[in-house]
Scaffold this motif. Sequence first.
Motif, short mmCIF file in Angstrom:
data_model
loop_
_atom_site.label_atom_id
_atom_site.label_comp_id
_atom_site.label_asym_id
_atom_site.label_seq_id
_atom_site.Cartn_x
_atom_site.Cartn_y
_atom_site.Cartn_z
N ASP A 49 -37.81 -52.24 4.34
CA ASP A 49 -38.85 -52.45 4.94
C ASP A 49 -38.56 -52.58 6.49
OD1 ASP A 49 -39.79 -52.15 3.29
OD2 ASP A 49 -39.86 -54.87 2.47
N ALA A 50 -37.35 -53.05 7.08
CA ALA A 50 -36.85 -53.25 8.35
C ALA A 50 -36.87 -51.59 8.71
CB ALA A 50 -35.63 -54.20 8.85
N LYS A 52 -37.39 -48.63 7.81
CA LYS A 52 -38.98 -48.14 7.96
C LYS A 52 -39.62 -48.77 8.96
CE LYS A 52 -39.14 -47.66 2.94
NZ LYS A 52 -40.73 -47.99 1.87
N THR A 53 -39.80 -49.76 9.62
CA THR A 53 -40.63 -50.24 10.42
C THR A 53 -39.52 -49.61 11.64
OG1 THR A 53 -41.52 -52.08 9.92
CG2 THR A 53 -41.55 -52.04 11.60
N LYS A 57 -41.04 -46.63 14.65
CA LYS A 57 -41.37 -47.43 16.95
C LYS A 57 -40.53 -46.67 17.03
CE LYS A 57 -42.11 -51.88 15.28
NZ LYS A 57 -43.56 -52.60 16.53
#
Length: 76
Positions: A49-50, A52-53, A57
Amino acid sequence: MGVLGIVLIVVALIVGAGIGIIVGNLYRKKVAEAEIGSAEQEAKRIVADAMKTAEAKKKEAILEGKDEVHRLRNES
């Protein structure tokens, strides 16, 4: 019940306690390994998840930079 009967009972109790300790330790180990596996899966999910985030960004920052370059070129 003679001395032999009492000795057999004591031996049986000791053997039973030993087996109980072994079975208990094996069960505890199995439960701990399952919890570790679950925690590892959760950690992998959090990292994914990190990532992907962070990628989203990064793309957003690149777009903003390109927009700024375009805006500055048009102002000149």
